[in-house]
Structures are given as C-alpha cells and as structure tokens.
Design a protein around this motif. Structure first.
Motif, mmCIF file in Angstrom:
data_model
loop_
_atom_site.group_PDB
_atom_site.id
_atom_site.type_symbol
_atom_site.label_atom_id
_atom_site.label_comp_id
_atom_site.label_asym_id
_atom_site.label_seq_id
_atom_site.Cartn_x
_atom_site.Cartn_y
_atom_site.Cartn_z
ATOM 1 N N LEU A 100 -1.442 12.327 -9.572
ATOM 2 C CA LEU A 100 -1.195 11.098 -9.569
ATOM 3 C C LEU A 100 -1.716 10.392 -8.548
ATOM 4 O O LEU A 100 -2.500 9.451 -8.272
ATOM 5 C CB LEU A 100 0.265 10.294 -9.904
ATOM 6 N N ARG A 101 -1.824 11.118 -6.769
ATOM 7 C CA ARG A 101 -2.666 10.749 -5.414
ATOM 8 C C ARG A 101 -3.625 10.639 -6.355
ATOM 9 O O ARG A 101 -4.651 10.041 -5.338
ATOM 10 C CB ARG A 101 -1.268 12.232 -4.492
ATOM 11 N N ALA A 102 -5.001 11.365 -6.436
ATOM 12 C CA ALA A 102 -6.177 11.550 -7.105
ATOM 13 C C ALA A 102 -6.522 10.528 -7.843
ATOM 14 O O ALA A 102 -7.553 10.863 -7.384
ATOM 15 C CB ALA A 102 -6.172 12.796 -7.916
ATOM 16 N N GLY A 103 -5.759 10.104 -8.871
ATOM 17 C CA GLY A 103 -6.063 8.605 -9.149
ATOM 18 C C GLY A 103 -6.259 7.345 -7.809
ATOM 19 O O GLY A 103 -6.092 5.963 -8.954
ATOM 20 N N ILE A 104 -5.116 7.585 -7.004
ATOM 21 C CA ILE A 104 -4.847 5.815 -6.173
ATOM 22 C C ILE A 104 -6.214 6.644 -4.935
ATOM 23 O O ILE A 104 -6.095 7.223 -4.106
ATOM 24 C CB ILE A 104 -3.515 6.251 -5.953
ATOM 25 N N ASP A 105 -6.353 5.492 -4.480
ATOM 26 C CA ASP A 105 -6.977 4.682 -2.779
ATOM 27 C C ASP A 105 -6.210 4.821 -2.178
ATOM 28 O O ASP A 105 -4.863 3.342 -2.357
ATOM 29 C CB ASP A 105 -7.908 3.536 -3.132
ATOM 30 N N ARG A 106 -5.110 5.604 -1.569
ATOM 31 C CA ARG A 106 -4.715 4.989 -1.122
ATOM 32 C C ARG A 106 -4.456 4.262 -0.213
ATOM 33 O O ARG A 106 -3.524 3.419 0.943
ATOM 34 C CB ARG A 106 -3.752 6.523 0.086
ATOM 35 N N VAL A 107 -5.801 3.439 0.504
ATOM 36 C CA VAL A 107 -5.987 2.762 1.744
ATOM 37 C C VAL A 107 -5.526 1.277 0.924
ATOM 38 O O VAL A 107 -4.887 0.065 1.715
ATOM 39 C CB VAL A 107 -7.645 3.044 2.293
ATOM 40 N N ALA A 108 -6.650 0.982 0.002
ATOM 41 C CA ALA A 108 -5.865 -0.037 -0.919
ATOM 42 C C ALA A 108 -4.494 -0.450 -0.795
ATOM 43 O O ALA A 108 -3.865 -1.636 -1.059
ATOM 44 C CB ALA A 108 -6.807 -0.139 -1.977
ATOM 45 N N LEU A 109 -3.833 1.097 -1.746
ATOM 46 C CA LEU A 109 -1.778 0.744 -1.920
ATOM 47 C C LEU A 109 -1.536 -0.266 -0.410
ATOM 48 O O LEU A 109 -0.146 -0.289 -0.470
ATOM 49 C CB LEU A 109 -1.755 2.357 -1.840
ATOM 50 N N GLY A 110 -2.023 0.496 0.854
ATOM 51 C CA GLY A 110 -1.071 0.183 1.945
ATOM 52 C C GLY A 110 0.068 1.020 2.122
ATOM 53 O O GLY A 110 0.502 1.910 1.409
ATOM 54 N N GLU A 111 0.601 0.551 3.551
ATOM 55 C CA GLU A 111 1.678 1.311 3.926
ATOM 56 C C GLU A 111 3.520 1.447 3.359
ATOM 57 O O GLU A 111 3.480 1.178 3.521
ATOM 58 C CB GLU A 111 1.572 1.266 5.249
ATOM 59 N N ARG A 112 3.282 1.737 1.578
ATOM 60 C CA ARG A 112 4.282 1.674 1.296
ATOM 61 C C ARG A 112 4.389 2.755 0.083
ATOM 62 O O ARG A 112 3.315 3.284 -0.249
ATOM 63 C CB ARG A 112 3.646 0.510 -0.239
ATOM 64 N N GLN A 113 5.580 3.336 -0.226
ATOM 65 C CA GLN A 113 5.341 4.631 -1.452
ATOM 66 C C GLN A 113 5.670 3.938 -2.806
ATOM 67 O O GLN A 113 6.459 3.362 -2.710
ATOM 68 C CB GLN A 113 6.355 5.565 -0.866
ATOM 69 N N ILE A 114 5.105 4.315 -3.530
ATOM 70 C CA ILE A 114 5.645 4.745 -5.348
ATOM 71 C C ILE A 114 6.253 6.071 -5.266
ATOM 72 O O ILE A 114 5.595 7.365 -5.017
ATOM 73 C CB ILE A 114 4.818 3.991 -5.809
ATOM 74 N N THR A 115 7.125 6.195 -5.772
ATOM 75 C CA THR A 115 8.115 7.255 -6.946
ATOM 76 C C THR A 115 8.007 6.939 -7.983
ATOM 77 O O THR A 115 8.720 6.174 -8.484
ATOM 78 C CB THR A 115 9.461 7.152 -6.075
ATOM 79 N N VAL A 116 7.869 8.184 -8.605
ATOM 80 C CA VAL A 116 7.149 8.426 -10.209
ATOM 81 C C VAL A 116 9.004 8.893 -10.805
ATOM 82 O O VAL A 116 9.039 10.362 -10.150
ATOM 83 C CB VAL A 116 6.063 8.500 -10.901
ATOM 84 N N ASP A 117 9.106 8.825 -11.733
ATOM 85 C CA ASP A 117 10.791 10.239 -11.534
ATOM 86 C C ASP A 117 10.211 9.485 -13.638
ATOM 87 O O ASP A 117 10.402 8.991 -14.244
ATOM 88 C CB ASP A 117 11.833 8.852 -11.463
ATOM 89 N N CYS A 118 10.315 11.036 -13.484
ATOM 90 C CA CYS A 118 9.937 11.458 -15.191
ATOM 91 C C CYS A 118 11.276 12.521 -15.099
ATOM 92 O O CYS A 118 11.425 13.471 -14.809
ATOM 93 C CB CYS A 118 8.425 12.492 -14.707
ATOM 94 N N ASP A 119 11.750 12.016 -16.376
ATOM 95 C CA ASP A 119 13.291 12.395 -17.065
ATOM 96 C C ASP A 119 12.680 13.342 -18.200
ATOM 97 O O ASP A 119 12.293 12.469 -19.536
ATOM 98 C CB ASP A 119 14.504 11.498 -16.597
ATOM 99 N N VAL A 120 13.127 14.139 -18.406
ATOM 100 C CA VAL A 120 12.725 15.211 -19.952
ATOM 101 C C VAL A 120 13.861 15.133 -21.179
ATOM 102 O O VAL A 120 15.041 15.860 -20.661
ATOM 103 C CB VAL A 120 12.647 16.640 -20.126
#
Length: 209
Positions: free
Chosen positions: A70-90
């Motif tokens: 998922l990080r490969a599809g994100i411009d981390r500079v444009a995201l700014g200093e914040r975190q997005i946590t993705v939870d995947c529950d099967v």
C-alpha cells in the motif's frame, strides 16, 4: 468487505495524527497494516493468536507485505505527517487471503484519503495509483488465475503478484511447490496476473466511484 470467490476479508482504515518515531519530524506520512484470521475462517478452528500471546510468523509476514504494498501507491510527502493503519480481518478463507487483503485494503485506504481531502487536511491527492494483488499458479499442468484452496494446496507452481493499476510490479512471491518452472511459464503467469489486476483495479474504482 472484499470478496474474491469464497475468500472474504473485512478491511478498515484508521487515520491518526501521529507517525512512528523513526520518521517523526520528517514531514512524511506512513501507511501500515495489521492482518488476522478469525478462528473459523478455515475448515477447522484455529486458535486465536491473542490466546497464544504472540503473532505467528505467517501473520507478521503478511501484514508487512500489505503495508509495503500500500505504501508503494502513496506519495508520503502529500500525505503529511500522519499515519493510516489498514486492518484486514479474514472472515472466510479459501486461498489468496493476502491478495484479497491488499486489494480490499487499497479501497479502505482510498476512502480514508477521500475523507482527508474533503476536510481539507490534505491539499493534493496522495494516492499515486491503485494497488491490487492476485495469485497465479500452475495447477494440473495449466496456468490458473486466482487459485482457490484446493488448487493452491496442489499447485506445482504458486505465485502472488502485487501490481499498480498502471501495471508496474510492486512485489512478486513465486515458488516451485512440486516441480520447477521455466521462464516462458513464468511469463504466462505474469500475463495472467496483469489481466487479473486490471479487472481488480476496475472493481476497486467502481467501489469508490
């Protein structure tokens, strides 16, 4: 909820105004993931990892893969200093849970970023491209797209392909399970993966559109 055949994964994304200590003060954002399987996601009950007191090696490997992808599809500079946590529950597993988690996780990430754009917390869209994943393998001598559990468990060659919507490779996990494979066979599986990811990204865009 992402459903790929009989594999069902619930994906959620949480935005936090903090980042891990190793990038604090850098101005860069971060995307990470957590992954888990419910005890009866499979045919026989698995013990909850929380009950065992630690995560298994497979779980750690998969959630790191989801985060990297998922990080490969994100411009981390444009995201700014914040975190997005993705939870995947099967909830239900029939092969390809890591691929489904990446594909559904991107949709959850897209919706979270849309919220940031709507509130004006980010000015430019930090999502560079879609990210999706699919499994491919050689089963009974034939190239197969999106292996289910019976196919996966008996495949001679098994691979997971993570790609962008533009067709660029993020990660390839491929191994000979029962027999070696040739370069032309690998190319066949890559072609299948491109086809599968193209269909998945179309479904992602339809889901968020």
């Amino acid at each position: 909820m992402v459903r790929v055949g009989d594999t069902h994964v619930l994906c959620t994304a949480t935005i936090e105004d903090r980042v891990p200590p190793f990038i604090k003060g850098s101005g860069l954002g971060w995307v990470t993931a957590e992954y888990g399987m419910l005890p009866r996601a499979t045919n026989t009950r698995m013990r909850r990892e929380a009950a065992a007191g630690k995560q298994g090696g497979r779980t750690v490997e998969i959630q790191r893969l989801i985060g990297r992808s998922l990080r490969a599809g994100i411009d981390r500079v444009a995201l700014g200093e914040r975190q997005i946590t993705v939870d995947c529950d099967v909830i239900q597993a029939d092969g390809g849970t890591r691929c489904a988690s990446i594909t559904g996780g991107w949709v959850a990430l897209r919706l979270a970023v849309n919220k940031l754009l709507k509130t004006g917390d980010v000015i430019s869209d930090p999502i560079i491209d879609n990210v999706a994943a699919v499994s491919c393998g050689i089963y009974a001598g034939q190239p197969v797209l999106d292996l289910d559990y019976p196919e996966d468990s008996e495949a001679g060659v098994d691979g997971n392909f993570v790609m962008t919507g533009g067709g660029r490779l993020i990660e390839v996990q491929m191994s000979a399970e029962g027999a070696t494979y040739s370069r032309p066979e690998m190319d066949q599986l890559l072609d299948l993966a491109e086809k599968g990811v193209s269909e998945l990204t179309a479904a992602q865009n339809a889901a968020v559109g």
